[in-house]
Design a protein around this motif. Structure first.
Motif, short mmCIF file in Angstrom:
data_model
loop_
_atom_site.label_atom_id
_atom_site.label_comp_id
_atom_site.label_asym_id
_atom_site.label_seq_id
_atom_site.Cartn_x
_atom_site.Cartn_y
_atom_site.Cartn_z
N PHE A 112 -37.82 -66.06 -8.45
CA PHE A 112 -37.78 -65.84 -7.01
C PHE A 112 -38.33 -64.47 -6.63
O PHE A 112 -38.95 -64.32 -5.58
CB PHE A 112 -36.35 -66.00 -6.48
N ALA A 113 -38.13 -63.47 -7.50
CA ALA A 113 -38.66 -62.14 -7.22
C ALA A 113 -40.18 -62.19 -7.05
O ALA A 113 -40.74 -61.56 -6.14
CB ALA A 113 -38.28 -61.18 -8.34
N LYS A 114 -40.87 -62.95 -7.92
CA LYS A 114 -42.33 -63.10 -7.81
C LYS A 114 -42.71 -63.82 -6.53
O LYS A 114 -43.66 -63.44 -5.84
CB LYS A 114 -42.86 -63.86 -9.02
N LYS A 115 -41.96 -64.86 -6.22
CA LYS A 115 -42.25 -65.62 -5.00
C LYS A 115 -42.05 -64.75 -3.75
O LYS A 115 -42.81 -64.83 -2.77
CB LYS A 115 -41.33 -66.84 -4.94
N LEU A 116 -41.03 -63.89 -3.80
CA LEU A 116 -40.73 -63.01 -2.66
C LEU A 116 -41.83 -61.97 -2.46
O LEU A 116 -42.21 -61.68 -1.32
CB LEU A 116 -39.39 -62.31 -2.90
N GLU A 117 -42.36 -61.46 -3.54
CA GLU A 117 -43.46 -60.49 -3.43
C GLU A 117 -44.68 -61.11 -2.78
O GLU A 117 -45.35 -60.49 -1.95
CB GLU A 117 -43.80 -59.95 -4.82
N ALA A 118 -44.96 -62.35 -3.16
CA ALA A 118 -46.11 -63.05 -2.56
C ALA A 118 -45.86 -63.29 -1.07
O ALA A 118 -46.78 -63.14 -0.24
CB ALA A 118 -46.33 -64.39 -3.28
N TRP A 119 -44.62 -63.65 -0.72
CA TRP A 119 -44.25 -63.87 0.69
C TRP A 119 -44.45 -62.59 1.49
O TRP A 119 -44.97 -62.62 2.61
CB TRP A 119 -42.80 -64.34 0.77
N GLU A 120 -44.07 -61.46 0.93
CA GLU A 120 -44.18 -60.19 1.63
C GLU A 120 -45.64 -59.81 1.88
O GLU A 120 -45.97 -59.27 2.94
CB GLU A 120 -43.46 -59.10 0.83
N LYS A 121 -46.51 -60.06 0.93
CA LYS A 121 -47.92 -59.75 1.11
C LYS A 121 -48.52 -60.57 2.25
O LYS A 121 -49.35 -60.09 3.02
CB LYS A 121 -48.68 -60.02 -0.18
N THR A 122 -48.07 -61.81 2.35
CA THR A 122 -48.58 -62.69 3.41
C THR A 122 -48.02 -62.34 4.77
O THR A 122 -48.73 -62.33 5.78
CB THR A 122 -48.24 -64.16 3.09
N ASN A 123 -46.72 -62.04 4.83
CA ASN A 123 -46.04 -61.83 6.11
C ASN A 123 -45.91 -60.38 6.55
O ASN A 123 -45.44 -60.11 7.65
CB ASN A 123 -44.66 -62.48 6.04
N LYS A 124 -46.28 -59.44 5.67
CA LYS A 124 -46.27 -58.02 6.02
C LYS A 124 -44.90 -57.53 6.48
O LYS A 124 -44.79 -56.79 7.46
CB LYS A 124 -47.30 -57.74 7.13
N MET A 125 -43.85 -57.95 5.80
CA MET A 125 -42.50 -57.48 6.10
C MET A 125 -41.62 -57.60 4.87
O MET A 125 -42.02 -58.23 3.88
CB MET A 125 -41.89 -58.23 7.28
N ASP A 126 -40.46 -56.98 4.91
CA ASP A 126 -39.54 -57.01 3.78
C ASP A 126 -38.96 -58.41 3.62
O ASP A 126 -38.40 -58.98 4.55
CB ASP A 126 -38.39 -56.00 4.03
N GLY A 127 -39.09 -58.98 2.42
CA GLY A 127 -38.64 -60.35 2.18
C GLY A 127 -37.15 -60.51 2.05
O GLY A 127 -36.62 -61.60 2.28
N VAL A 128 -36.44 -59.45 1.67
CA VAL A 128 -34.97 -59.52 1.57
C VAL A 128 -34.35 -59.53 2.95
O VAL A 128 -33.44 -60.32 3.26
CB VAL A 128 -34.42 -58.34 0.75
N LEU A 129 -34.85 -58.65 3.82
CA LEU A 129 -34.32 -58.54 5.18
C LEU A 129 -35.00 -59.50 6.15
O LEU A 129 -34.48 -59.75 7.24
CB LEU A 129 -34.48 -57.11 5.69
N ARG A 130 -36.17 -60.00 5.78
CA ARG A 130 -36.97 -60.85 6.65
C ARG A 130 -37.28 -60.14 7.97
O ARG A 130 -37.23 -60.71 9.05
CB ARG A 130 -36.25 -62.19 6.95
N ALA A 131 -37.60 -58.87 7.86
CA ALA A 131 -37.90 -58.05 9.04
C ALA A 131 -38.71 -56.85 8.63
O ALA A 131 -38.84 -56.54 7.44
CB ALA A 131 -36.61 -57.62 9.72
N GLN A 132 -39.27 -56.15 9.60
CA GLN A 132 -40.03 -54.95 9.34
C GLN A 132 -39.21 -53.69 9.51
O GLN A 132 -39.71 -52.59 9.30
CB GLN A 132 -41.25 -54.90 10.28
N ASN A 133 -37.97 -53.81 9.90
CA ASN A 133 -37.10 -52.65 10.04
C ASN A 133 -35.72 -52.94 9.47
O ASN A 133 -35.54 -53.92 8.74
CB ASN A 133 -37.02 -52.21 11.51
N VAL A 134 -34.76 -52.09 9.76
CA VAL A 134 -33.45 -52.16 9.12
C VAL A 134 -32.37 -52.56 10.13
O VAL A 134 -32.36 -52.05 11.26
CB VAL A 134 -33.08 -50.79 8.50
N PRO A 135 -31.44 -53.44 9.76
CA PRO A 135 -30.41 -53.89 10.70
C PRO A 135 -29.36 -52.83 11.00
O PRO A 135 -29.11 -51.93 10.21
CB PRO A 135 -29.78 -55.09 9.98
N VAL A 136 -28.77 -52.94 12.18
CA VAL A 136 -27.66 -52.09 12.58
C VAL A 136 -26.39 -52.52 11.85
O VAL A 136 -25.60 -51.71 11.41
CB VAL A 136 -27.46 -52.15 14.11
N ASP A 137 -26.18 -53.81 11.77
CA ASP A 137 -25.02 -54.34 11.05
C ASP A 137 -25.33 -55.74 10.55
O ASP A 137 -26.34 -56.34 10.91
CB ASP A 137 -23.75 -54.32 11.91
#
Length: 311
Positions: A237-262
């Motif tokens: 999954f780590a490899k798959k996530l890296e590929a997803w991030e390159k395509t979507n230009k955002m953090d794959g763990v957070l599914r966002a380009q920034n950091v959550p408040v909570d």
């Protein structure tokens, strides 16, 4: 298991074996933007027995719980202790001066200075202490039919910018709780509890520490973020996530380009599907919430992260 923490700095966790030697020796003393979430991808089954874990970015109780939860996970893995993650966690959360003192203490006492023991707890609780920058950590050892239950409590002094500057024993009685803790939503008796080897706890540990790594006062801690991903994500999954991030230009763990408040992590303890909800924005931008489904196993790790919806 509940994680009840409310104050935050800015918008911007397998079972242990026998009860160990508990040592009572002490030591001396980004601005948020609106989330750009990934497209909705799936739905999650609901359960009548859902447990929730809540975390708040920059809150002292949350940060100490993130540290201890992830540290216990690193010390107690099926493949043996994850020394790389433990080292990265200590480097991130401990002040350099205290880290040196802790190493000296460990050489003298022959035990882990963070846990104050030679083995790993089966459960832990972090609760507010006196003054707002001190929290009380209680570790439970045994209780699995192999040994008597033993508890150890100590006070952790934390500055949200500088890190943990002290860990000292309290004996068997936790410090008196303070009702005057800085921050919005402050209340006496707030606490975070986790169970070693519980998948919901582990996902909460992962996300809590990951947010701390991505939103550190001195800039993102890429070493910790990398160590957390290596520990909690399955290799495939780590490899798959890296590929997803390159395509979507955002953090794959957070599914966002920034950091959550909570965030909230919830699950029924039976299904492999655990729901993670992030809230972005707040006082400076419209609030955006994203819902993710994390497929996780306490032994194998996180095998998938997929989106549910964005509001």
């Amino acid at each position: 298991m509940s994680r009840n923490t409310h104050a935050r700095r800015r918008p911007s966790r397998r079972a242990a074996v026998a009860a160990g030697l508990l040592l009572a020796v002490g030591l001396g003393a980004a601005t948020q933007a609106v989330a750009q979430a990934a497209p909705a991808e799936a739905s999650v089954k609901t359960s009548a027995a859902v447990r929730s874990v809540n975390g708040f970015n920059g809150n002292v109780v949350t940060q100490v719980a993130d540290f201890y939860g992830a540290y216990v996970d690193a010390k107690d893995t099926p493949r043996g202790p994850d020394t790389a993650l433990a080292k990265a966690l200590r480097a991130h959360y401990l002040t350099p001066a205290f880290a040196k003192k802790l190493e000296a203490w460990e050489k003298t006492n022959g035990a882990d200075g963070v846990l104050r023991a030679q083995n790993v707890p089966t459960g832990w609780t972090v609760r507010e202490g006196n003054g707002g920058l001190e929290v009380v950590v209680t570790l439970t050892f045994g209780g699995l039919g192999e040994s008597p239950v033993t508890t150890s409590s100590f006070v952790v002094k934390l500055d949200v910018v500088d890190g943990i500057a002290d860990i000292r024993p309290t004996g068997t009685t936790p410090a008196k709780l303070s009702s005057k803790v800085p921050g919005k939503g402050s209340a006496a008796g707030r606490s975070v509890s986790g169970r070693t080897g519980d998948s919901v706890t582990q996902v909460a540990d992962f996300y809590g520490a990951y947010v701390d790594a991505k939103d550190a006062p001195r800039g993102p801690d890429t070493a910790l973020a990398k160590a957390l991903r290596a520990h909690y994500l399955t290799p495939a999954f780590a490899k798959k996530l890296e590929a997803w991030e390159k395509t979507n230009k955002m953090d794959g763990v957070l599914r966002a380009q920034n950091v959550p408040v909570d965030w909230t992590v919830s699950g029924d303890g039976e299904s492999r599907e655990i729901k993670v909800t992030h809230r972005f924005g707040g006082g400076e931008a419209p609030t955006v919430r994203t819902n993710l489904v994390v497929e996780a196993d306490a032994v194998d790790g996180v095998a998938n992260i997929r989106g549910m919806s964005a509001h």
